[in-house]
Design a protein around this motif. Structure first.
Motif, mmCIF file in Angstrom:
data_model
loop_
_atom_site.group_PDB
_atom_site.id
_atom_site.type_symbol
_atom_site.label_atom_id
_atom_site.label_comp_id
_atom_site.label_asym_id
_atom_site.label_seq_id
_atom_site.Cartn_x
_atom_site.Cartn_y
_atom_site.Cartn_z
ATOM 1 N N ARG A 328 0.784 -1.058 0.124
ATOM 2 C CA ARG A 328 -0.134 -0.115 -0.103
ATOM 3 C C ARG A 328 0.840 1.026 -0.109
ATOM 4 O O ARG A 328 0.654 2.293 -0.596
ATOM 5 C CB ARG A 328 -0.911 0.025 1.206
ATOM 6 C CG ARG A 328 -1.921 -1.116 1.255
ATOM 7 C CD ARG A 328 -2.678 -1.120 2.583
ATOM 8 N NE ARG A 328 -3.731 -1.963 2.599
ATOM 9 C CZ ARG A 328 -4.269 -2.773 3.779
ATOM 10 N NH1 ARG A 328 -3.761 -2.273 4.986
ATOM 11 N NH2 ARG A 328 -5.313 -3.478 3.726
ATOM 12 N N ALA A 332 1.277 4.069 -2.716
ATOM 13 C CA ALA A 332 0.621 5.604 -2.690
ATOM 14 C C ALA A 332 2.202 6.537 -2.527
ATOM 15 O O ALA A 332 1.707 7.483 -3.335
ATOM 16 C CB ALA A 332 0.366 5.610 -0.917
ATOM 17 N N ASP A 375 -3.350 -3.635 -6.523
ATOM 18 C CA ASP A 375 -4.740 -3.382 -6.175
ATOM 19 C C ASP A 375 -4.419 -1.863 -6.013
ATOM 20 O O ASP A 375 -5.565 -0.898 -6.136
ATOM 21 C CB ASP A 375 -5.099 -3.503 -4.781
ATOM 22 C CG ASP A 375 -5.566 -5.100 -5.041
ATOM 23 O OD1 ASP A 375 -5.946 -5.746 -6.047
ATOM 24 O OD2 ASP A 375 -5.964 -5.895 -4.001
ATOM 25 N N GLY A 376 -3.414 -1.189 -5.651
ATOM 26 C CA GLY A 376 -3.148 0.240 -5.048
ATOM 27 C C GLY A 376 -2.519 1.036 -6.296
ATOM 28 O O GLY A 376 -2.736 2.148 -6.224
#
Length: 412
Positions: A328, A332, A375-376
């Motif tokens: 994640r 980001a 997914d991120g």
């Protein structure tokens, strides 16, 4: 004639700085005495007085303007606050002088206060510019003072407290060192080929070395950074100041230490510079299977999977939950990128230690990292899958080809 800035407290270290000025002059250079003292009166005359340094520091640190900054510092009688202001002021003034090509080298002597001031100065000066510090801190943990700079340290053996049979030759050597460095040529600092930053760790050495070799065939210069915390911070700093034009960040292990509390954290700025400055980057998950500890592993991790890397370093395997959070965080930090970005994911080993049969082999943890990344990541960032480990030539070869293509596109 090169000019050497001699930065110090001319109230407590006046004799030493007068001696340094004489040594510099005898070597055919011009000394420029910069006074950072605050409380007592200087015992030698400064070329740049403390009033100017305090004023510059007051503006830089506080954000205001004051014609009586030095008087304010004296009234407060707070040594820590005074050092912060004077360090900022010295950094601001020296940066201006260096940019104007009026100073060719910087030398400071003293204890931890001199080292702190020199650290602030060095952080504002370009790589390759001569920076020398003679200080007793050179025999201890110097990370807080060297930071991400090319500061040269000398240990004085005795404290900087007057001139004697030991301090004189040390100070004389320091003067000769900085004057000699100031004789560098512009050709030594120039680089006419693209420069790529490469991250590497002991367990990803094969990948890093292959990238360096591959880039050399394209006429690209590679700078390798050992991901021990300082290495990652230095990489980020050189990206931000424009030294590095593209990144092969295959070893992002410092993110794991940042998350879990290992000794190789590079801080929250890791993996952010390229994204914020528009520098193309190829990124991978090298050594995110481990956290580094020196000495004793904290008791809270006593039941975790550990591996002794050497007598001074113990490694700990990251868990699926930690890998999920790492994925994640990576996404980001990469998503704001405006330049090309590619992420390479080797499914059969994030390092030498997580290949099948090795100590940190954990497909569940690796898959958790992969899912979080996939997914991120925003649309437009390509995720390349490899049915091999990080050190396989196909991974490094892909990184080289991507970077060569991007750099070629950016070449006029």
């Amino acid at each position: 004639m090169p000019t050497i800035a001699l930065v110090g407290a001319l109230d407590t270290k006046g004799a030493e700085y007068a001696y340094l000025a004489d040594q510099v002059s005898a070597l055919g250079a011009a000394p420029l005495l910069v006074d950072i003292g605050v409380l007592d009166e200087p015992t030698v005359t400064a070329d740049i007085p403390r009033e100017r340094i305090a004023g510059a520091g007051f503006r830089d640190a506080v954000g205001g303007r004051s014609n009586s900054a030095l008087d304010e510092l004296r009234r407060e009688h707070d040594r820590n606050a005074a050092m912060r202001v004077m360090a900022r002021g010295a950094g601001a003034v020296l940066a201006e002088l260096v940019a104007a090509r009026r100073v060719d080298g910087v030398l400071a002597v003293g204890g931890s206060n001199a080292a702190y001031v020199m650290a602030e100065i060095c952080g504002r000066l370009p790589f390759g510019f001569p920076k020398v510090l003679v200080s007793t801190i050179a025999a201890g943990d110097t990370r807080a003072y060297v930071r991400e700079t090319d500061l040269t340290l000398m240990y004085p053996v005795v404290d900087i407290n007057g001139l004697n049979r030991l301090s004189r030759p040390v100070l004389g050597n320091a003067a000769r060192a900085v004057v000699g460095m100031a004789g560098r040529t512009e050709q030594e600092l120039a680089c006419s080929v693209p420069t790529v930053g490469v991250s590497m760790f002991g367990v990803t050495t094969a990948a890093g070395s292959a990238v360096v070799q591959g880039l050399s065939t394209y006429g690209v210069e590679a700078l390798t950074f050992h991901c021990t915390g300082v290495g990652g911070r230095t990489l980020e700093s050189l990206i931000r100041n424009g030294t590095i034009e593209a990144v092969a960040d295959l070893t992002t292990t410092e993110l794991a230490d940042e998350l879990v509390g290992g000794v190789c954290s590079a801080g929250p700025g890791r993996l952010t510079a390229a994204a914020s400055t528009g520098v193309p980057q190829v990124v991978s998950v090298g050594a995110l299977d481990m956290v580094n500890f020196s000495g004793t592993v904290p008791t809270e991790f006593a039941d975790r999977r550990l591996h002794p890397h050497n007598p001074a370093v113990t490694l700990m395997r990251t868990t699926p939950d930690e890998c999920t959070e790492l994925g994640r965080r990576m996404a980001a930090r990469l998503n704001p990128s405006t330049a090309p970005v590619a992420v390479l994911f080797p499914h059969c080993g994030l390092s030498q230690l997580s290949v099948p049969g090795a100590a940190f082999h954990d497909p569940d943890a690796d898959q958790a990292l992969y899912r979080a990344l996939k997914d991120g990541l925003r649309p437009g960032i390509d995720l390349y899958d490899f049915d091999t480990d990080i050190n396989d030539p196909v991974v490094s070869g892909t990184a080289v080809e991507l970077l060569a293509t991007w750099l070629k596109k950016e070449t006029p």
